[in-house]
Scaffold this active site. Structure first.
Site, PDB file in Angstrom:
ATOM      1  N   GLY A  29     -84.812 -29.345  34.694  1.00 20.36           N
ATOM      2  CA  GLY A  29     -83.953 -29.670  35.794  1.00 20.36           C
ATOM      3  C   GLY A  29     -84.464 -30.960  36.252  1.00 20.36           C
ATOM      4  O   GLY A  29     -85.110 -31.913  35.655  1.00 20.36           O
ATOM      5  N   ALA A  30     -84.075 -31.370  37.523  1.00 21.25           N
ATOM      6  CA  ALA A  30     -84.166 -32.733  38.140  1.00 21.25           C
ATOM      7  C   ALA A  30     -83.742 -33.638  37.296  1.00 21.25           C
ATOM      8  O   ALA A  30     -84.406 -34.664  36.815  1.00 21.25           O
ATOM      9  CB  ALA A  30     -85.344 -32.931  38.669  1.00 21.25           C
ATOM     10  N   LEU A  31     -82.511 -33.519  36.817  1.00 23.77           N
ATOM     11  CA  LEU A  31     -81.839 -34.552  35.553  1.00 23.77           C
ATOM     12  C   LEU A  31     -81.810 -35.713  36.017  1.00 23.77           C
ATOM     13  O   LEU A  31     -81.470 -36.308  37.119  1.00 23.77           O
ATOM     14  CB  LEU A  31     -80.654 -33.753  35.240  1.00 23.77           C
ATOM     15  N   GLY A  34     -82.719 -39.990  31.265  1.00 28.12           N
ATOM     16  CA  GLY A  34     -83.491 -39.390  29.904  1.00 28.12           C
ATOM     17  C   GLY A  34     -82.851 -38.032  29.595  1.00 28.12           C
ATOM     18  O   GLY A  34     -82.465 -38.052  28.249  1.00 28.12           O
ATOM     19  N   HIS A  35     -82.554 -37.271  30.303  1.00 25.03           N
ATOM     20  CA  HIS A  35     -81.809 -35.858  29.875  1.00 25.03           C
ATOM     21  C   HIS A  35     -80.390 -36.169  29.553  1.00 25.03           C
ATOM     22  O   HIS A  35     -80.130 -35.512  28.426  1.00 25.03           O
ATOM     23  CB  HIS A  35     -82.250 -34.861  31.090  1.00 25.03           C
TER      24      HIS A  35
HETATM   25  P1  AMP Z   1     -88.360 -31.907  31.091  1.00 22.85           P
HETATM   26  O1  AMP Z   1     -87.046 -31.464  32.091  1.00 22.85           O
HETATM   27  O2  AMP Z   1     -89.285 -32.880  31.729  1.00 22.85           O
HETATM   28  O3  AMP Z   1     -88.877 -30.742  30.490  1.00 22.85           O
HETATM   29  O4  AMP Z   1     -87.642 -32.807  29.726  1.00 22.85           O
HETATM   30  C1  AMP Z   1     -86.661 -32.242  29.050  1.00 22.85           C
HETATM   31  C2  AMP Z   1     -86.398 -32.935  27.920  1.00 22.85           C
HETATM   32  O5  AMP Z   1     -86.159 -34.196  28.125  1.00 22.85           O
HETATM   33  C3  AMP Z   1     -87.612 -33.025  27.129  1.00 22.85           C
HETATM   34  O6  AMP Z   1     -87.273 -32.933  25.678  1.00 22.85           O
HETATM   35  C4  AMP Z   1     -88.144 -34.293  27.633  1.00 22.85           C
HETATM   36  O7  AMP Z   1     -88.851 -35.082  26.321  1.00 22.85           O
HETATM   37  C5  AMP Z   1     -86.789 -35.055  27.954  1.00 22.85           C
HETATM   38  N1  AMP Z   1     -87.089 -36.180  28.545  1.00 22.85           N
HETATM   39  C6  AMP Z   1     -87.498 -36.537  29.554  1.00 22.85           C
HETATM   40  N2  AMP Z   1     -87.629 -37.862  29.819  1.00 22.85           N
HETATM   41  C7  AMP Z   1     -87.132 -38.334  29.291  1.00 22.85           C
HETATM   42  C8  AMP Z   1     -86.756 -39.951  28.842  1.00 22.85           C
HETATM   43  N3  AMP Z   1     -87.237 -40.608  29.880  1.00 22.85           N
HETATM   44  N4  AMP Z   1     -86.188 -40.128  27.671  1.00 22.85           N
HETATM   45  C9  AMP Z   1     -86.027 -39.624  26.690  1.00 22.85           C
HETATM   46  N5  AMP Z   1     -86.226 -38.170  26.890  1.00 22.85           N
HETATM   47  C10 AMP Z   1     -86.814 -37.590  27.963  1.00 22.85           C
END
Ligand code: AMP
Length: 279
Positions: A29-31, A34-35
């Site tokens: 979350g906190a999308l 990147g997400h």
């Molecule tokens: P998280 O919510 O941080 O667990 O991230 C969920 C997914 O989004 C994971 O596969 C991360 O690698 C991807 N992610 C997070 N930040 C980025 C970013 N800046 N660019 C690309 N993918 C991202």
């Protein structure tokens, strides 16, 4: 867009998708953009897309980090509804862990180095939740960001090990205009910390230029010295590794795919980033 909190309700819905492809994007979350880039890729590749939003306690080795992790479910749902996502799975901790998960995942050497060294248990918890999500949703494809490069490699290894019929798709790092890799944790940075954090991508980008004319050891020293020179940053590690084994190498000729990975504290906020030297 349908939002599910229970495994049973979600599986009832997914059982009707027979023959259609399903993309899963696991998130905490906190999308941010990147997400969203992962989600857009899944929407392109699949008939249906499901986003899981779950702050997974078993992958946090630091209770304070878990406590302060941003939680913005309502806003997240608004954001992804606009993209045309079909399903959100946002379970409670009790739904995902009615019993403590005692499974142990070991994927050496990849889970022992870098993040594995500094965040003991992190990858075990990550494999616990991702394997549960894979079992529940049984997606055709699952999307992971190269921002968490080590995670991506370990998920691929887990998929092979457990025989999941799932294609793991790695997606490139999305950055702010000024270069900082997008992260849910960036919202925890003060304005001053945010400014200093920029030294991380700037150093990594400059090191890729530097690497063209210098040895691997000189490049390693270049990055370490430059981050250390900023007194507002605390380098936890910077390593130049083989992009598959994630083991450190000492010469550019040693591998055909090479990546530099770092973790840096900016105040109390821990940021990770990486740069490809050879791919
Ligand atoms: P998280 O919510 O941080 O667990 O991230 C969920 C997914 O989004 C994971 O596969 C991360 O690698 C991807 N992610 C997070 N930040 C980025 C970013 N800046 N660019 C690309 N993918 C991202």
């Amino acid at each position: 867009m349908q939002i599910f909190e229970t495994i049973k309700a979600l599986q009832k819905e997914l059982s009707q998708l027979k023959g259609k492809s399903l993309g899963l994007v696991p998130t905490m979350g906190a999308l941010h953009q990147g997400h969203l880039s992962l989600i857009e890729q899944s929407l392109k590749d699949n008939d249906h897309t499901i986003i899981s939003i779950f702050v997974n306690p078993t992958q946090f080795n630091d209770p304070k980090d878990l406590e302060k992790y941003p939680r913005t479910l309502e806003n997240d749902c608004k954001l992804i509804e606009k993209l045309g996502v079909d399903y959100v799975f946002a379970p409670t901790v009790n739904e995902m862990y009615p019993e403590p998960d005692t499974r142990i995942f070991n994927y050496p050497p990849q889970d022992e180095v870098m993040e594995g060294k500094y965040r003991p248990g992190h990858f075990n918890g990550m494999c616990q939740i991702v394997s549960k999500l894979f079992d529940i949703a049984n997606p055709t494809r699952a999307y992971f960001g190269e921002k968490d490069y080590q995670q991506l490699i370990i998920v691929k290894k887990m998929v092979l090990d457990l025989g999941f019929d799932i294609t793991v798709v790695g997606c490139p790092i999305i950055r702010e205009k000024d270069g900082l890799a997008l992260s849910s944790r960036n919202t925890l940075l003060s304005a001053d910390e945010r400014q200093n954090a920029l030294e991380i991508p700037n150093t990594l980008f400059d090191s890729a230029e530097y690497a063209k004319e210098h040895s691997l050891k000189e490049t390693l020293a270049y990055v370490i010295n430059r981050i250390n020179a900023n007194k507002k940053l605390e380098l936890q590690y910077f390593e130049i590794v083989d992009a598959n084994t994630l083991l450190p190498i000492s010469d550019w000729k040693e591998s055909s795919s090479i990546i530099g990975c770092t973790a840096v504290f900016c105040g109390t906020v821990r940021l990770i980033d990486n740069i490809k030297y050879k791919s």
